[in-house]
Design a protein around this motif. Structure first.
Motif, PDB file in Angstrom:
ATOM      1  N   HIS A  59     -27.975  54.199 101.316  1.00  0.00           N
ATOM      2  CA  HIS A  59     -26.711  53.891 100.660  1.00  0.00           C
ATOM      3  C   HIS A  59     -26.284  52.432 100.848  1.00  0.00           C
ATOM      4  N   GLU A  60     -25.340  52.028  99.990  1.00  0.00           N
ATOM      5  CA  GLU A  60     -24.523  50.847 100.212  1.00  0.00           C
ATOM      6  C   GLU A  60     -23.091  51.305 100.421  1.00  0.00           C
ATOM      7  N   VAL A  61     -22.372  50.604 101.302  1.00  0.00           N
ATOM      8  CA  VAL A  61     -20.972  50.920 101.564  1.00  0.00           C
ATOM      9  C   VAL A  61     -20.126  49.691 101.279  1.00  0.00           C
ATOM     10  N   TYR A  62     -19.029  49.900 100.549  1.00  0.00           N
ATOM     11  CA  TYR A  62     -18.039  48.857 100.281  1.00  0.00           C
ATOM     12  C   TYR A  62     -16.723  49.349 100.861  1.00  0.00           C
ATOM     13  N   ALA A  63     -16.219  48.646 101.879  1.00  0.00           N
ATOM     14  CA  ALA A  63     -15.058  49.124 102.629  1.00  0.00           C
ATOM     15  C   ALA A  63     -13.975  48.065 102.682  1.00  0.00           C
ATOM     16  N   CYS A  64     -12.728  48.489 102.470  1.00  0.00           N
ATOM     17  CA  CYS A  64     -11.602  47.550 102.523  1.00  0.00           C
ATOM     18  C   CYS A  64     -10.396  48.239 103.121  1.00  0.00           C
ATOM     19  N   GLY A  65      -9.722  47.553 104.051  1.00  0.00           N
ATOM     20  CA  GLY A  65      -8.530  48.110 104.668  1.00  0.00           C
ATOM     21  C   GLY A  65      -8.231  47.468 105.997  1.00  0.00           C
ATOM     22  N   ALA A  66      -7.527  48.196 106.834  1.00  0.00           N
ATOM     23  CA  ALA A  66      -7.133  47.693 108.145  1.00  0.00           C
ATOM     24  C   ALA A  66      -8.365  47.412 109.008  1.00  0.00           C
ATOM     25  N   PRO A  67      -8.321  46.358 109.846  1.00  0.00           N
ATOM     26  CA  PRO A  67      -9.490  46.006 110.654  1.00  0.00           C
ATOM     27  C   PRO A  67     -10.037  47.153 111.488  1.00  0.00           C
ATOM     28  N   ARG A  95     -19.275  50.634 112.761  1.00  0.00           N
ATOM     29  CA  ARG A  95     -19.914  51.135 113.994  1.00  0.00           C
ATOM     30  C   ARG A  95     -20.544  52.506 113.777  1.00  0.00           C
ATOM     31  N   ASP A  96     -19.792  53.436 113.197  1.00  0.00           N
ATOM     32  CA  ASP A  96     -20.272  54.809 113.087  1.00  0.00           C
ATOM     33  C   ASP A  96     -21.277  54.985 111.955  1.00  0.00           C
ATOM     34  N   PHE A  97     -21.106  54.271 110.858  1.00  0.00           N
ATOM     35  CA  PHE A  97     -22.064  54.407 109.758  1.00  0.00           C
ATOM     36  C   PHE A  97     -23.434  53.874 110.170  1.00  0.00           C
ATOM     37  N   VAL A  98     -23.437  52.748 110.891  1.00  0.00           N
ATOM     38  CA  VAL A  98     -24.701  52.171 111.339  1.00  0.00           C
ATOM     39  C   VAL A  98     -25.264  52.956 112.520  1.00  0.00           C
ATOM     40  N   GLY A  99     -24.399  53.259 113.508  1.00  0.00           N
ATOM     41  CA  GLY A  99     -24.867  53.894 114.736  1.00  0.00           C
ATOM     42  C   GLY A  99     -25.187  55.370 114.602  1.00  0.00           C
ATOM     43  N   GLN A 100     -24.424  56.088 113.780  1.00  0.00           N
ATOM     44  CA  GLN A 100     -24.611  57.535 113.671  1.00  0.00           C
ATOM     45  C   GLN A 100     -25.316  57.980 112.390  1.00  0.00           C
ATOM     46  N   CYS A 101     -25.183  57.201 111.329  1.00  0.00           N
ATOM     47  CA  CYS A 101     -25.668  57.666 110.019  1.00  0.00           C
ATOM     48  C   CYS A 101     -26.834  56.858 109.474  1.00  0.00           C
ATOM     49  N   GLY A 102     -27.304  55.893 110.233  1.00  0.00           N
ATOM     50  CA  GLY A 102     -28.495  55.166 109.828  1.00  0.00           C
ATOM     51  C   GLY A 102     -28.302  54.150 108.722  1.00  0.00           C
ATOM     52  N   SER A 127     -28.034  50.690 107.008  1.00  0.00           N
ATOM     53  CA  SER A 127     -28.436  49.327 107.339  1.00  0.00           C
ATOM     54  C   SER A 127     -27.193  48.447 107.413  1.00  0.00           C
ATOM     55  N   SER A 128     -27.059  47.677 108.476  1.00  0.00           N
ATOM     56  CA  SER A 128     -25.885  46.812 108.608  1.00  0.00           C
ATOM     57  C   SER A 128     -25.805  45.807 107.466  1.00  0.00           C
ATOM     58  N   ALA A 129     -26.956  45.475 106.873  1.00  0.00           N
ATOM     59  CA  ALA A 129     -26.973  44.534 105.744  1.00  0.00           C
ATOM     60  C   ALA A 129     -26.375  45.149 104.487  1.00  0.00           C
ATOM     61  N   ASN A 130     -26.234  46.476 104.451  1.00  0.00           N
ATOM     62  CA  ASN A 130     -25.689  47.165 103.285  1.00  0.00           C
ATOM     63  C   ASN A 130     -24.253  47.622 103.496  1.00  0.00           C
ATOM     64  N   PHE A 131     -23.589  47.072 104.505  1.00  0.00           N
ATOM     65  CA  PHE A 131     -22.174  47.353 104.734  1.00  0.00           C
ATOM     66  C   PHE A 131     -21.389  46.113 104.321  1.00  0.00           C
ATOM     67  N   TYR A 132     -20.683  46.208 103.214  1.00  0.00           N
ATOM     68  CA  TYR A 132     -19.904  45.099 102.688  1.00  0.00           C
ATOM     69  C   TYR A 132     -18.431  45.414 102.899  1.00  0.00           C
TER      70      TYR A 132
END
Length: 332
Positions: free
Chosen positions: A297-305, A313-320, A322-327
């Motif tokens: 997947h790719e994730v696009y996230a916006c909101g409070a820090p 942390r949880d998407f990369v650490g628990q769900c595999g 790629s940190s490069a696909n977290f925008y």
């Protein structure tokens, strides 16, 4: 003065004495990746093609730097001042081609209070203004009281030559109380931008869109882009708030879900005092519960820090994921 080369496009620009690399790039019409522009988010951290020697780049005293910044293999461009010529590896510049920073005068076209503490503000630019931006980017607005604040644009392009913003009231602030209580129709507001590297990448990967509160604004713009481009890849939007009222455009999302076969909408609230019967808890945890494998997947996230960092942390650490696909775009 130092000369900075941006590869692979081969563009160059010069820095002034004491000028940060990012400021010099934007002044020269070169859109390096960036987010907050004050050193906190780290989005402007960029690879240096040849590791730099000690003293070749300096930073403000007390700034917390990553190990790679200290080692000279990356530079935090919004804070780094170059004292020698550098070559940066910044392939994103090609995606931001044609986007340049402008400062324009606008007038308030619309103030629509869509919940007890959120308004939709539309700022109309002068006739004939050309203000290209990518859905997901943000602007700085300077109010008549002299206060400057940053807000993401909430539509994929200008509508009626106006920029749409979603603004939540912070009662103890100096910006939003003025906007809510004193900024009237036709009042003038200075707009500067676009800024930021939160935009849709060219990919076929399934997407998770994650928003908290008014973090929905750039997500809405990206959704409008997906719809306009005839998207077919799977997209899930998780929108979280304290209460149902915080999901101030939930009916729009429900309409998308009804008519778009590739789109799912999952609203989540953390406070059920208003009789909410849907999903509850923290919005990023709903993603973890539903999608324990985000490796494709790719994730696009916006909101409070705190929401953005917990999700990363949880998407990369628990769900595999790629940190490069977290925008992300955090309200820092």
């Amino acid at each position: 003065m130092s000369t900075i080369t941006v590869n692979p496009v081969g563009k160059t620009f010069d820095t002034h004495e004491g000028e940060a690399i990012l400021d010099a790039a934007l002044r020269s019409g070169i859109m390096l990746k960036h987010g907050c522009r004050d050193g906190r988010c780290g989005d402007c951290r960029t690879l240096v093609e040849t590791p730099i020697s000690e003293g070749a780049v300096t930073y403000p005293a007390g700034l917390a730097l990553a190990e790679t910044d200290q080692a000279g293999t990356t530079v935090l461009c919004c804070q780094a001042v170059a004292h020698q010529d550098l070559a940066l590896n910044a392939p994103e510049v090609t995606e931001l081609e044609g986007i340049s920073i402008q400062k324009l005068v606008s007038r308030v076209l619309l103030k629509d209070q869509v919940s007890s503490d959120v308004i939709v503000l539309k700022l109309m630019l002068a006739p004939g203004s050309d203000f290209p931006y990518l859905p997901g980017q943000y602007i700085d607005i300077t109010l008549p009281n002299g206060v400057t604040r940053s807000y993401s644009m909430a539509s994929r392009q200008l509508q009626e030559n106006a920029i749409e913003l979603h603004i939540r009231l912070k009662p103890d602030g100096t910006g939003t109380p003025f906007i809510f209580n004193e900024l009237g129709l036709r009042k003038m507001v200075t707009v500067e931008g676009p800024f930021g590297s939160f935009y849709l990448r060219d990919s076929d990967a399934p997407m998770v869109l994650l928003a908290s509160g008014t973090g929905f604004a750039p997500i809405k713009a990206i959704m409008e882009q997906l719809i306009a481009e005839g998207n077919e890849r799977p997209v899930r939007l998780y929108w979280g708030g304290r209460s149902a009222e915080d999901l101030y455009m939930s009916t729009l999302c429900e309409d998308w879900a009804e008519r778009l076969p590739w789109f799912d909408y999952i609203p989540v609230v953390s406070d059920t005092m208003d009789g909410w019967v849907g999903r509850t808890g923290f919005v990023h945890q709903a993603v973890v519960a539903d999608l324990n494998d985000l490796s494709a997947h790719e994730v696009y996230a916006c909101g409070a820090p705190i929401v953005i960092e917990s999700a990363r942390r949880d998407f990369v650490g628990q769900c595999g994921l790629s940190s490069a696909n977290f925008y992300s775009d955090a309200f820092v």
